[in-house]
Design a protein around this motif. Structure first.
Motif, PDB file in Angstrom:
ATOM      1  N   LEU A   1       0.800  -1.235   0.000  1.00  0.00           N
ATOM      2  CA  LEU A   1       0.000   0.000   0.000  1.00  0.00           C
ATOM      3  C   LEU A   1       0.828   1.278   0.000  1.00  0.00           C
ATOM      4  O   LEU A   1       0.280   2.368  -0.101  1.00  0.00           O
ATOM      5  CB  LEU A   1      -0.927   0.010   1.226  1.00  0.00           C
ATOM      6  CG  LEU A   1      -1.987  -1.074   1.278  1.00  0.00           C
ATOM      7  CD1 LEU A   1      -2.639  -1.096   2.651  1.00  0.00           C
ATOM      8  CD2 LEU A   1      -3.022  -0.885   0.184  1.00  0.00           C
ATOM      9  N   LYS A   2       2.149   1.172   0.117  1.00  0.00           N
ATOM     10  CA  LYS A   2       2.994   2.354   0.341  1.00  0.00           C
ATOM     11  C   LYS A   2       2.864   3.424  -0.735  1.00  0.00           C
ATOM     12  O   LYS A   2       3.037   4.599  -0.449  1.00  0.00           O
ATOM     13  CB  LYS A   2       4.453   1.962   0.534  1.00  0.00           C
ATOM     14  CG  LYS A   2       5.143   1.426  -0.680  1.00  0.00           C
ATOM     15  CD  LYS A   2       6.585   1.051  -0.338  1.00  0.00           C
ATOM     16  CE  LYS A   2       7.293   0.414  -1.498  1.00  0.00           C
ATOM     17  NZ  LYS A   2       7.397   1.203  -2.687  1.00  0.00           N
ATOM     18  N   ASP A   3       2.528   3.050  -1.963  1.00  0.00           N
ATOM     19  CA  ASP A   3       2.367   4.042  -3.027  1.00  0.00           C
ATOM     20  C   ASP A   3       0.945   4.591  -3.119  1.00  0.00           C
ATOM     21  O   ASP A   3       0.684   5.495  -3.918  1.00  0.00           O
ATOM     22  CB  ASP A   3       2.757   3.422  -4.378  1.00  0.00           C
ATOM     23  CG  ASP A   3       4.229   3.036  -4.429  1.00  0.00           C
ATOM     24  OD1 ASP A   3       5.041   3.704  -3.752  1.00  0.00           O
ATOM     25  OD2 ASP A   3       4.566   2.063  -5.132  1.00  0.00           O
ATOM     26  N   ARG A   4       0.050   4.058  -2.303  1.00  0.00           N
ATOM     27  CA  ARG A   4      -1.350   4.469  -2.382  1.00  0.00           C
ATOM     28  C   ARG A   4      -1.837   5.234  -1.159  1.00  0.00           C
ATOM     29  O   ARG A   4      -2.935   5.787  -1.171  1.00  0.00           O
ATOM     30  CB  ARG A   4      -2.232   3.236  -2.597  1.00  0.00           C
ATOM     31  CG  ARG A   4      -1.869   2.526  -3.908  1.00  0.00           C
ATOM     32  CD  ARG A   4      -2.779   1.396  -4.209  1.00  0.00           C
ATOM     33  NE  ARG A   4      -4.102   1.890  -4.533  1.00  0.00           N
ATOM     34  CZ  ARG A   4      -5.156   1.111  -4.679  1.00  0.00           C
ATOM     35  NH1 ARG A   4      -5.052  -0.176  -4.552  1.00  0.00           N
ATOM     36  NH2 ARG A   4      -6.330   1.644  -4.957  1.00  0.00           N
ATOM     37  N   VAL A   5      -1.007   5.232  -0.091  1.00  0.00           N
ATOM     38  CA  VAL A   5      -1.373   5.934   1.137  1.00  0.00           C
ATOM     39  C   VAL A   5      -0.261   6.933   1.434  1.00  0.00           C
ATOM     40  O   VAL A   5       0.868   6.543   1.709  1.00  0.00           O
ATOM     41  CB  VAL A   5      -1.563   4.945   2.308  1.00  0.00           C
ATOM     42  CG1 VAL A   5      -1.897   5.687   3.592  1.00  0.00           C
ATOM     43  CG2 VAL A   5      -2.639   3.908   1.977  1.00  0.00           C
ATOM     44  N   GLU A   6      -0.592   8.195   1.363  1.00  0.00           N
ATOM     45  CA  GLU A   6       0.385   9.281   1.406  1.00  0.00           C
ATOM     46  C   GLU A   6       1.331   9.229   2.604  1.00  0.00           C
ATOM     47  O   GLU A   6       2.532   9.429   2.477  1.00  0.00           O
ATOM     48  CB  GLU A   6      -0.363  10.617   1.381  1.00  0.00           C
ATOM     49  CG  GLU A   6       0.524  11.826   1.308  1.00  0.00           C
ATOM     50  CD  GLU A   6      -0.293  13.101   1.239  1.00  0.00           C
ATOM     51  OE1 GLU A   6       0.075  14.042   1.963  1.00  0.00           O
ATOM     52  OE2 GLU A   6      -1.285  13.149   0.484  1.00  0.00           O
ATOM     53  N   TRP A   7       0.820   8.966   3.783  1.00  0.00           N
ATOM     54  CA  TRP A   7       1.622   9.010   5.003  1.00  0.00           C
ATOM     55  C   TRP A   7       2.397   7.733   5.273  1.00  0.00           C
ATOM     56  O   TRP A   7       3.249   7.678   6.154  1.00  0.00           O
ATOM     57  CB  TRP A   7       0.746   9.343   6.208  1.00  0.00           C
ATOM     58  CG  TRP A   7      -0.492   8.493   6.332  1.00  0.00           C
ATOM     59  CD1 TRP A   7      -1.734   8.818   5.876  1.00  0.00           C
ATOM     60  CD2 TRP A   7      -0.613   7.202   6.939  1.00  0.00           C
ATOM     61  NE1 TRP A   7      -2.622   7.799   6.160  1.00  0.00           N
ATOM     62  CE2 TRP A   7      -1.965   6.808   6.812  1.00  0.00           C
ATOM     63  CE3 TRP A   7       0.269   6.337   7.574  1.00  0.00           C
ATOM     64  CZ2 TRP A   7      -2.445   5.584   7.306  1.00  0.00           C
ATOM     65  CZ3 TRP A   7      -0.202   5.122   8.060  1.00  0.00           C
ATOM     66  CH2 TRP A   7      -1.540   4.759   7.926  1.00  0.00           C
TER      67      TRP A   7
END
Length: 184
Positions: free
Chosen positions: A146-152
């Protein structure tokens, strides 16, 4: 088999090749939907008395997810709904593994809001004191998906990797080496 029949089966004695044997019964009786409904109900109403049944249902669900495409597709329909509600540590391990795989293989296509919800649940699982290593590993695998889809998320992952690197178990050390090769 009804959901109650499945619960009765799950509450019997645990044995070698349990998930395969019970999975065979579920598939041969066309009871996959009832197993999914039972797991969902157990997660919604989690209690100490249902703990064993919930864990075993999750164990069989994990096995069937990787074994049967029809079951996998049906389970993916509720995965986003049940994931943040899981309280049982053993259930987290099995369903966390399924979620990590589902995200990687795009078996589910979560919305931005769903991604935030999954990430928040996984971070909570990781920071909880005395959490089992397998739960942390599968939660972290979800976070990397998910790291590229959740800004923080990239900032949180860096901090979590640093924390997990302090005196890791052998299993965690292997994952940490692998994760260090992934750009954050």
């Amino acid at each position: 088999m009804t959901a109650q029949d499945i619960a009765d089966l799950l509450n019997k004695e645990f044995y070698e090749n349990y998930s395969v044997s019970v999975g065979n019964i579920i598939l041969s009786t066309g009871s996959g939907s009832n197993l999914i409904a039972l797991l969902s109900e157990l997660i919604e109403n989690s209690s100490r008395t249902s703990c064993k049944c919930e864990f075993r249902a999750a164990y069989v669900v994990e096995h069937l997810y990787f074994r049967d495409n029809h079951f996998k597709n049906e389970f993916c329909n509720i995965l986003l709904d049940i994931f943040p509600k899981i309280k049982n540590e053993s259930t987290k391990r099995h369903i966390g593994k399924v979620m990590a795989h589902a995200l990687k293989k795009k078996d589910i296509l979560p919305s931005v809001l769903d991604c935030e919800m999954i990430a928040s649940a996984c971070v909570d699982w990781c920071i909880k004191p005395k959490v089992r290593v397998a739960v942390v590993i599968w939660a972290m695998e979800c976070l990397f998906q998910l790291k590229d889809r959740v800004e923080w998320l990239p900032y949180i992952i860096e901090d979590m990797i640093e924390k997990l690197s302090a005196d890791p178990t052998p299993g965690m050390a292997v994952r940490l080496r692998r994760w260090s090769q992934i750009s954050i």
